[in-house]
Design a protein around this motif. Structure first.
Motif, mmCIF file in Angstrom:
data_model
loop_
_atom_site.group_PDB
_atom_site.id
_atom_site.type_symbol
_atom_site.label_atom_id
_atom_site.label_comp_id
_atom_site.label_asym_id
_atom_site.label_seq_id
_atom_site.Cartn_x
_atom_site.Cartn_y
_atom_site.Cartn_z
ATOM 1 N N TYR A 11 159.438 -32.339 -9.742
ATOM 2 C CA TYR A 11 160.209 -31.610 -10.742
ATOM 3 C C TYR A 11 161.448 -32.383 -11.135
ATOM 4 C CZ TYR A 11 157.348 -27.521 -9.793
ATOM 5 O OH TYR A 11 156.301 -26.657 -9.683
ATOM 6 N N LEU A 12 161.886 -32.113 -12.347
ATOM 7 C CA LEU A 12 163.171 -32.620 -12.813
ATOM 8 C C LEU A 12 164.058 -31.444 -13.139
ATOM 9 C CD1 LEU A 12 162.172 -35.468 -15.273
ATOM 10 C CD2 LEU A 12 163.233 -35.728 -13.048
ATOM 11 N N PHE A 13 165.361 -31.606 -12.925
ATOM 12 C CA PHE A 13 166.291 -30.554 -13.317
ATOM 13 C C PHE A 13 166.460 -30.525 -14.825
ATOM 14 C CE2 PHE A 13 168.515 -30.489 -9.030
ATOM 15 C CZ PHE A 13 167.956 -29.271 -8.705
ATOM 16 N N LEU A 14 166.480 -29.342 -15.372
ATOM 17 C CA LEU A 14 166.870 -29.150 -16.759
ATOM 18 C C LEU A 14 168.344 -28.796 -16.757
ATOM 19 C CD1 LEU A 14 166.193 -28.760 -19.770
ATOM 20 C CD2 LEU A 14 165.704 -26.373 -19.244
ATOM 21 N N ALA A 15 169.161 -29.694 -17.297
ATOM 22 C CA ALA A 15 170.599 -29.475 -17.284
ATOM 23 C C ALA A 15 171.009 -28.715 -18.533
ATOM 24 C CB ALA A 15 171.336 -30.812 -17.218
ATOM 25 N N VAL A 16 171.805 -27.674 -18.363
ATOM 26 C CA VAL A 16 172.218 -26.824 -19.465
ATOM 27 C C VAL A 16 173.705 -26.988 -19.700
ATOM 28 C CG1 VAL A 16 172.369 -24.471 -20.298
ATOM 29 C CG2 VAL A 16 170.408 -25.171 -18.943
ATOM 30 N N PRO A 17 174.150 -27.313 -20.942
ATOM 31 C CA PRO A 17 175.575 -27.504 -21.190
ATOM 32 C C PRO A 17 176.383 -26.265 -20.845
ATOM 33 C CG PRO A 17 174.266 -28.299 -23.035
ATOM 34 C CD PRO A 17 173.332 -27.545 -22.126
ATOM 35 N N ALA A 42 159.157 -31.904 -18.694
ATOM 36 C CA ALA A 42 160.584 -32.196 -18.811
ATOM 37 C C ALA A 42 160.949 -32.868 -20.127
ATOM 38 C CB ALA A 42 161.031 -33.068 -17.642
ATOM 39 N N PHE A 43 159.978 -33.488 -20.792
ATOM 40 C CA PHE A 43 160.242 -34.178 -22.053
ATOM 41 C C PHE A 43 159.396 -33.596 -23.180
ATOM 42 C CE2 PHE A 43 161.263 -37.038 -18.600
ATOM 43 C CZ PHE A 43 162.503 -37.557 -18.968
ATOM 44 N N SER A 44 159.107 -32.308 -23.094
ATOM 45 C CA SER A 44 158.158 -31.697 -24.028
ATOM 46 C C SER A 44 158.806 -31.173 -25.304
ATOM 47 C CB SER A 44 157.405 -30.557 -23.335
ATOM 48 O OG SER A 44 158.314 -29.555 -22.890
ATOM 49 N N THR A 45 160.137 -31.099 -25.346
ATOM 50 C CA THR A 45 160.840 -30.668 -26.555
ATOM 51 C C THR A 45 162.102 -31.507 -26.714
ATOM 52 O OG1 THR A 45 162.306 -29.030 -25.521
ATOM 53 C CG2 THR A 45 160.068 -28.284 -26.114
ATOM 54 N N LEU A 50 167.043 -34.009 -24.354
ATOM 55 C CA LEU A 50 168.500 -34.112 -24.308
ATOM 56 C C LEU A 50 169.024 -33.689 -22.942
ATOM 57 C CD1 LEU A 50 171.305 -34.512 -25.541
ATOM 58 C CD2 LEU A 50 171.112 -32.221 -26.526
ATOM 59 N N SER A 51 168.445 -32.640 -22.380
ATOM 60 C CA SER A 51 168.894 -32.176 -21.069
ATOM 61 C C SER A 51 168.660 -33.226 -19.989
ATOM 62 C CB SER A 51 168.169 -30.885 -20.701
ATOM 63 O OG SER A 51 168.566 -29.833 -21.546
ATOM 64 N N GLN A 52 167.594 -33.987 -20.107
ATOM 65 C CA GLN A 52 167.354 -35.040 -19.115
ATOM 66 C C GLN A 52 168.337 -36.199 -19.283
ATOM 67 O OE1 GLN A 52 165.597 -34.229 -16.676
ATOM 68 N NE2 GLN A 52 164.814 -32.385 -17.696
ATOM 69 N N TYR A 142 168.910 -42.583 -27.005
ATOM 70 C CA TYR A 142 168.769 -42.015 -25.662
ATOM 71 C C TYR A 142 168.340 -43.077 -24.651
ATOM 72 C CZ TYR A 142 169.123 -37.213 -27.520
ATOM 73 O OH TYR A 142 169.546 -36.048 -28.100
ATOM 74 N N VAL A 143 167.389 -43.934 -25.048
ATOM 75 C CA VAL A 143 166.970 -45.013 -24.151
ATOM 76 C C VAL A 143 168.136 -45.961 -23.898
ATOM 77 C CG1 VAL A 143 165.477 -47.036 -23.928
ATOM 78 C CG2 VAL A 143 164.528 -44.867 -24.750
ATOM 79 N N ALA A 144 168.914 -46.239 -24.934
ATOM 80 C CA ALA A 144 170.070 -47.126 -24.778
ATOM 81 C C ALA A 144 171.104 -46.535 -23.836
ATOM 82 C CB ALA A 144 170.694 -47.412 -26.146
ATOM 83 N N GLU A 145 171.368 -45.249 -23.937
ATOM 84 C CA GLU A 145 172.312 -44.614 -23.017
ATOM 85 C C GLU A 145 171.810 -44.701 -21.585
ATOM 86 O OE1 GLU A 145 174.609 -41.009 -24.437
ATOM 87 O OE2 GLU A 145 173.016 -41.046 -25.952
ATOM 88 N N ALA A 146 170.499 -44.494 -21.403
ATOM 89 C CA ALA A 146 169.931 -44.592 -20.050
ATOM 90 C C ALA A 146 170.057 -46.010 -19.515
ATOM 91 C CB ALA A 146 168.472 -44.146 -20.067
#
Length: 489
Positions: A11-17, A42-45, A50-52, A142-146
């Motif tokens: 599982y991955l955490f879904l982070a909520v602002p 985790a990457f379905s929407t 963004l949460s990941q 997003y890939v660049a930030e990672a």
């Protein structure tokens, strides 16, 4: 390496602002785990993607990493702080150079950094696999930030767990380069790459990230100028001065007043008080901030992790614990830094009892000062050091820009600016300007120096000459237990 995510590995955490403690605006990094998702979802929407990405930042700004501990360890290894409360939980073994592979800070920092690395790897893979859900530009961003954050993590690992580049041009063993997301235990066994190989990967990530990062973003996220600024730090650590100049020239004008003319409009704030007490206690709007990690009441780094807890006083509502005070024979004794009436940075200290404490970080419990990551003042000093020989006129101008921001009337003695002395003058300025921001140990190591002895009423620490026992941290005992290919230093 055994997976150290605080969740089931499937599982991955879904982070909520969450909300700013002092504002109604949402902030990208003020996040906390809310629920867990199967990794395939985790990457379905777009929102879940963004949460990941949020989750990588949350991992990097953990109190056990860049939310506090990493900066603290790198400062208290140096000679500018004296232990006031000899507590093993708050870094006593680090201060006195007595850590082992099983010491808490050695194990916890290693685990937290690699957890953040794994989050970055999973995001890179997850975004690439689901790029059709995003605009092409956003997927690249997003890939660049990672990649930026992965590079940031590996740089942090090298500063404590590996010999500095100067030792042998990076031929020494560094750390395992984990570049694939780990979803089970099959990838545990991995040998250590050399220091040079790890630096090469750091620069590869940063160079690939730079053109795809957003041109401008809030300073709580990595933008294009963030990557450029960080590269000046990386290249300085490798003593590649020409590359420092090349990168810095992208964001530093040729003459004063120095600024970045493209991307995030970086420049020195008019007053250091606009930086500490402003940008790092509740907003990220200071022009000097290339990157900062925000905290909030519901997203704090933890009581015994945060900078204000360690350094500030316990009186006058400051809420610090006075763990470490300024060494009266360290940089605090520098003659140019001696009088509060002439240098505003002395105003970021205070006396309690017979000791002087650093007050850059002010927020009481739950200790929500923003954490300084990259400031423009550092970039100017990096460039000043890199141009000492090739362009001393510019080097002196950059040095003066930093000094005279806090001490407008100060004129360096002519002897301090002579070719033989200029570098040391700049290095002293770094210690004054960046005090308490995690630079002292990396600077000592990249320069091939030894750690001086230090002493106070609560203990002593021996001198540690360059490249002798204790100079760097051992590999975490947890890694040794779970990675059959790891070898110690």
């Amino acid at each position: 390496m055994k997976i150290r995510l605080n969740q089931n590995i499937k599982y991955l955490f879904l982070a909520v602002p969450l909300l700013f403690a002092t504002s109604c605006k949402k902030d990208f990094l003020n996040t906390a785990p809310d629920t867990s998702l199967p990794i395939e979802d985790a990457f379905s929407t777009p929102d879940r993607i963004l949460s990941q990405v949020n989750g990588i930042y949350a991992g990097v700004k953990s109190g056990q990493f860049y939310g506090g501990r990493y900066l603290i360890y790198n400062d208290i290894r140096g000679e500018d702080f004296i232990v006031n409360k000899p507590n093993g939980v708050t870094g006593l073994d680090t201060w006195r150079f007595n850590v082992t592979s099983g010491t808490n800070e050695v194990v916890n920092l290693w685990g937290n950094i690699y957890t953040a690395v794994n989050r970055a790897n999973l995001v890179i893979e997850g975004v690439n696999a689901n790029a059709s859900l995003l605009t092409p530009a956003l997927a690249k961003q997003y890939v660049a930030e990672a990649k930026f954050l992965r590079a940031f993590c590996y740089y942090g690992l090298l500063q404590l767990y590996a010999k500095p580049y100067i030792t042998d041009n990076g031929a020494s063993l560094g750390v395992p380069l984990r570049l694939k997301g780990e979803k089970d235990l099959t990838g545990n066994d991995l040998k250590r790459s050399t220091v040079a190989e790890v630096y090469a990967q750091i620069l590869k990530d940063l160079n690939e990230a730079e053109p795809d990062l957003a041109l401008t973003l809030t300073a709580t996220r990595a933008s294009r100028n963030t990557a450029i600024a960080f590269k000046t730090r990386v290249y300085l650590s490798m003593n590649n001065l020409l590359a420092v100049v090349t990168e810095a020239n992208k964001i530093v004008t040729a003459t004063a007043p120095f600024s970045a003319t493209t991307g995030a409009p970086l420049k020195l704030e008019a007053s250091i008080a606009n930086v500490f007490g402003g940008a790092y206690t509740g907003n990220a709007t200071a022009t000097e901030v290339a990157l900062t990690f925000p905290m909030a009441d519901l997203d704090a780094p933890g009581t015994q992790n945060q900078l204000a807890y360690y350094y500030n006083v316990s009186t006058n509502g400051a809420g610090g614990n006075e763990e470490y005070f300024l060494n009266p024979t360290g940089i605090f004794a520098n003659a140019a830094f001696a009088a509060a009436s002439t240098d505003a940075r002395k105003g970021l200290t205070t006396v309690s009892g017979s000791n002087t404490y650093l007050t850059k970080f002010k927020k009481p419990s739950p200790y929500t000062d923003y954490v300084p990551v990259i400031r423009y003042a550092e970039v100017l000093l990096n460039l000043a050091e890199a141009t000492v020989v090739t362009d001393p006129v510019r080097s002196i101008a950059l040095l003066n820009a930093v000094r005279q921001r806090s001490n407008p009337g100060y004129v360096f003695p002519a002897a301090d600016l002579l070719p033989a002395n200029l570098k040391n003058t700049i290095l002293a300025e770094r210690r004054i300007e960046l005090l308490g921001e995690g630079f002292r140990s990396p600077d000592i190591m990249r320069l091939g120096l030894g750690f001086p002895a230090k002493s106070g009423t609560q203990g002593t620490a021996p001198a540690i000459p360059f490249n002798t026992a204790g100079y760097i941290w051992p590999i975490s005992s947890t890694e040794i237990q779970n990675n059959k290919l790891i070898v110690q230093n």
